[in-house]
Scaffold this active site. Structure first.
Site, PDB file in Angstrom:
ATOM      1  N   GLY A 253      40.578  31.370  38.763  1.00  0.00           N
ATOM      2  CA  GLY A 253      39.962  31.914  37.553  1.00  0.00           C
ATOM      3  C   GLY A 253      40.054  33.426  37.509  1.00  0.00           C
ATOM      4  O   GLY A 253      40.512  34.026  36.536  1.00  0.00           O
ATOM      5  N   PHE A 254      39.667  34.043  38.597  1.00  0.00           N
ATOM      6  CA  PHE A 254      39.656  35.512  38.648  1.00  0.00           C
ATOM      7  C   PHE A 254      41.058  36.065  38.416  1.00  0.00           C
ATOM      8  O   PHE A 254      41.246  37.034  37.676  1.00  0.00           O
ATOM      9  CB  PHE A 254      39.146  35.970  40.016  1.00  0.00           C
ATOM     10  CG  PHE A 254      39.082  37.462  40.175  1.00  0.00           C
ATOM     11  CD1 PHE A 254      40.120  38.155  40.786  1.00  0.00           C
ATOM     12  CD2 PHE A 254      37.998  38.177  39.697  1.00  0.00           C
ATOM     13  CE1 PHE A 254      40.074  39.535  40.919  1.00  0.00           C
ATOM     14  CE2 PHE A 254      37.936  39.553  39.830  1.00  0.00           C
ATOM     15  CZ  PHE A 254      38.980  40.227  40.440  1.00  0.00           C
TER      16      PHE A 254
ATOM     17  N   ASP B 211      35.526  29.361  38.347  1.00  0.00           N
ATOM     18  CA  ASP B 211      34.463  30.135  37.701  1.00  0.00           C
ATOM     19  C   ASP B 211      35.044  31.128  36.704  1.00  0.00           C
ATOM     20  O   ASP B 211      36.245  31.386  36.702  1.00  0.00           O
ATOM     21  CB  ASP B 211      33.671  30.911  38.755  1.00  0.00           C
ATOM     22  CG  ASP B 211      34.554  31.941  39.470  1.00  0.00           C
ATOM     23  OD1 ASP B 211      35.766  31.678  39.625  1.00  0.00           O
ATOM     24  OD2 ASP B 211      34.029  32.984  39.894  1.00  0.00           O
TER      25      ASP B 211
ATOM     26  N   CYS C 120      41.363  53.696  69.038  1.00  0.00           N
ATOM     27  CA  CYS C 120      41.817  52.330  68.766  1.00  0.00           C
ATOM     28  C   CYS C 120      42.740  51.845  69.883  1.00  0.00           C
ATOM     29  O   CYS C 120      43.593  52.589  70.362  1.00  0.00           O
ATOM     30  CB  CYS C 120      42.558  52.288  67.423  1.00  0.00           C
ATOM     31  SG  CYS C 120      43.129  50.641  66.970  1.00  0.00           S
TER      32      CYS C 120
ATOM     33  N   GLN D  10      27.362  33.856  39.613  1.00  0.00           N
ATOM     34  CA  GLN D  10      27.696  34.908  38.666  1.00  0.00           C
ATOM     35  C   GLN D  10      26.400  35.482  38.072  1.00  0.00           C
ATOM     36  O   GLN D  10      25.316  35.239  38.615  1.00  0.00           O
ATOM     37  CB  GLN D  10      28.620  34.356  37.559  1.00  0.00           C
ATOM     38  CG  GLN D  10      29.991  33.907  38.051  1.00  0.00           C
ATOM     39  CD  GLN D  10      30.877  35.053  38.539  1.00  0.00           C
ATOM     40  OE1 GLN D  10      30.594  36.240  38.305  1.00  0.00           O
ATOM     41  NE2 GLN D  10      31.961  34.716  39.231  1.00  0.00           N
TER      42      GLN D  10
ATOM     43  N   ASP E  75      41.047  30.906  46.812  1.00  0.00           N
ATOM     44  CA  ASP E  75      40.297  31.189  45.595  1.00  0.00           C
ATOM     45  C   ASP E  75      40.765  30.207  44.527  1.00  0.00           C
ATOM     46  O   ASP E  75      41.824  29.603  44.650  1.00  0.00           O
ATOM     47  CB  ASP E  75      40.532  32.638  45.136  1.00  0.00           C
ATOM     48  CG  ASP E  75      39.444  33.104  44.176  1.00  0.00           C
ATOM     49  OD1 ASP E  75      39.517  34.239  43.700  1.00  0.00           O
ATOM     50  OD2 ASP E  75      38.521  32.305  43.908  1.00  0.00           O
TER      51      ASP E  75
HETATM   52  C1  LIG Z   1      38.480  42.966  44.207  1.00  0.00           C
HETATM   53  N1  LIG Z   1      37.246  42.562  43.606  1.00  0.00           N
HETATM   54  C2  LIG Z   1      36.990  41.268  43.386  1.00  0.00           C
HETATM   55  N2  LIG Z   1      37.792  40.241  43.756  1.00  0.00           N
HETATM   56  C3  LIG Z   1      37.188  39.117  43.274  1.00  0.00           C
HETATM   57  C4  LIG Z   1      37.617  37.784  43.329  1.00  0.00           C
HETATM   58  C5  LIG Z   1      38.932  37.445  44.025  1.00  0.00           C
HETATM   59  C6  LIG Z   1      38.761  37.416  45.554  1.00  0.00           C
HETATM   60  C7  LIG Z   1      40.087  37.047  46.179  1.00  0.00           C
HETATM   61  C8  LIG Z   1      40.287  35.783  46.702  1.00  0.00           C
HETATM   62  C9  LIG Z   1      41.527  35.413  47.243  1.00  0.00           C
HETATM   63  C10 LIG Z   1      42.570  36.332  47.261  1.00  0.00           C
HETATM   64  C11 LIG Z   1      43.896  35.950  47.834  1.00  0.00           C
HETATM   65  F1  LIG Z   1      44.855  36.618  47.242  1.00  0.00           F
HETATM   66  F2  LIG Z   1      43.943  36.174  49.143  1.00  0.00           F
HETATM   67  F3  LIG Z   1      44.086  34.680  47.654  1.00  0.00           F
HETATM   68  C12 LIG Z   1      42.393  37.608  46.766  1.00  0.00           C
HETATM   69  C13 LIG Z   1      41.132  37.975  46.222  1.00  0.00           C
HETATM   70  C14 LIG Z   1      36.810  36.797  42.696  1.00  0.00           C
HETATM   71  N3  LIG Z   1      37.200  35.454  42.681  1.00  0.00           N
HETATM   72  C15 LIG Z   1      36.446  34.545  41.985  1.00  0.00           C
HETATM   73  N4  LIG Z   1      36.845  33.248  41.940  1.00  0.00           N
HETATM   74  N5  LIG Z   1      35.297  34.862  41.341  1.00  0.00           N
HETATM   75  C16 LIG Z   1      34.832  36.138  41.352  1.00  0.00           C
HETATM   76  O1  LIG Z   1      33.778  36.413  40.742  1.00  0.00           O
HETATM   77  C17 LIG Z   1      35.611  37.169  42.038  1.00  0.00           C
HETATM   78  C18 LIG Z   1      35.172  38.515  42.026  1.00  0.00           C
HETATM   79  C19 LIG Z   1      35.981  39.482  42.648  1.00  0.00           C
HETATM   80  N6  LIG Z   1      35.866  40.830  42.733  1.00  0.00           N
END
Ligand SMILES: CNc1nc2c(CCc3ccc(C(F)(F)F)cc3)c3[nH]c(N)nc(=O)c3cc2[nH]1
Length: 373
Positions: free
Chosen positions: A96-97, A147, A305, A190, A93
């Site tokens: 940003g999030f 983002d 399982c 988005q 990822d």
């Molecule tokens: C839990 N809900 C949620 N998670 C979201 C995430 C994170 C996803 C993510 C990626 C990598 C990891 C890692 F820890 F394994 F690396 C953990 C979680 C989003 N990420 C981005 N960039 N935009 C979004 O709009 C967005 C919306 C999200 N709703």
């Protein structure tokens, strides 16, 4: 071409698709569930165990690895694959999030996001260019564009400005991409629950002709029916011949409902997170193994399982380990939960092959207890 997607079959009854994604580190069938490995490890699991259970792609995180140990150390190790001894695919990822969900003081500008390190308090700045520099250093096979995932709910005017900025940031990411032949860049749609903004976001990103697309801004506290509505009109806006990744979604019912609406890839911290407090996913719903009623229960976590945990250990034993905080107990619950979701996606793929995904959903929901009022 860093990422290839092959559409194998479309379900006749729903928007579900059977596909295969190929990256420089192998391929995986879709729909697929991707285990989360935030700090360069899927907590308590070895790479051999992940491979053994059928996981071929895992997730990791730009924000966390940038802070600790630092992308320079990972780059020196030859990238994330050699650093963590994982030869399958890796998706990262963009950070940003995590900035929005982990750090308090933050300020968004056209250039990027100013915020405090949630561990040390030091001031930091993350931009589309920096997020690409980090992901290029990590060497992930699939990188996410930088983002903004606005909070839920968000005002229309705020969401419109945010979507337009996220589209401009995606272009900056594409321009800053140093290794397009080795690493694929996915755009992230988005727009919250505003259909016109979702359409605008998808149009902007599809015009960049990226190798894959994610649907972001969901699983952020909205009711499930809102998520399903947004998915119903957003997924079909994305190219049929490219993978679609729904970010942050992983409860069994949401996985199936996402597949039915045309989503191919999912991630979620749920299976590993609930495992660490002794909660297991079973075909009859959740089971909290530390519950006293399992003290003398010598049956497996889930009688249906065939995973390593369920073939070798009883609820009584696992309850004892979890109650005494023995690490092995959390390894057993984690292994089972990940296996459960990886296997579930295998059953979903089979149902698409057999044109019976609608029936499978009915039977699974009934048995798991999702239909209970
Ligand atoms: C839990 N809900 C949620 N998670 C979201 C995430 C994170 C996803 C993510 C990626 C990598 C990891 C890692 F820890 F394994 F690396 C953990 C979680 C989003 N990420 C981005 N960039 N935009 C979004 O709009 C967005 C919306 C999200 N709703």
């Amino acid at each position: 071409m860093a990422i290839k997607y092959e559409l194998i079959k479309e379900d006749k009854q729903t928007g579900a698709r059977l596909g295969r994604v190929t990256t420089p580190h192998g391929s995986f069938e879709t729909p697929v569930f991707m285990p989360v490995g935030t700090l360069a490890t899927v907590k308590t699991m070895s790479p051999e165990e992940l491979k053994e259970m059928g996981a071929n792609i895992i997730l990791s995180n730009t924000y966390h690895l940038w802070l600790r140990p630092g992308e320079d150390i990972i780059k020196e190790a030859g990238g994330l694959h050699s650093f963590m001894n994982w030869d399958g695919s890796i998706l990262t990822d963009s950070g940003g999030f995590q900035v929005f969900s982990l750090s308090d003081m933050r300020d968004i500008t056209e250039e990027g996001v100013h915020f405090r390190n949630h561990l040390s308090g030091e001031k930091l700045f993350l931009s589309p260019e920096k997020a690409m520099e980090i992901q290029n250093a990590l060497g992930s096979d699939i990188m996410m564009a930088f983002d903004e995932c606005p909070p839920y709910p968000a005002e229309y005017d705020y969401m419109k400005a945010s979507v337009e900025r996220t589209s401009r940031w995606a272009e900056k990411c594409l321009r800053a991409h140093k290794r397009p032949d080795e690493q694929g860049l996915f755009g992230i749609v988005q727009g919250g629950e505003y259909e016109d903004l979702r359409r605008q976001s998808a149009k902007d990103l599809v015009s960049l002709d990226l190798p894959g697309y994610a649907i972001g801004g969901l699983s952020v506290g909205e009711p499930k029916h809102v998520m399903n509505e947004v998915l119903s009109y957003t997924a079909p806006l994305l190219p049929k011949n490219k993978p679609r990744y729904l970010m942050g979604v992983g409860s069994p019912d949401s996985l199936i409902d996402g597949v039915i609406r045309g989503v191919d890839m999912f991630d979620c911290v749920l299976p590993t997170r609930i495992a660490r407090n002794g909660t297991c996913m079973t075909s009859n719903g959740r089971l909290v193994v530390r519950n006293a009623k399992f003290a003398r229960d010598f049956s497996p976590i889930d009688e249906h399982c065939d995973c390593y945990t369920c073939r070798n250990y009883s609820r009584a034993y696992i309850r004892h380990l979890v109650k005494t905080n023995e690490t092995f107990g959390f390894r057993l619950t984690t292994y089972h939960n990940l296996y459960f979701l990886v296997k579930l996606m295998g059953q979903v793929r089979q149902a698409i092959k057999d044109d019976c995904l609608g029936d499978f959903r009915e039977q699974f929901f009934e048995q798991y207890g999702f239909n209970k009022p």
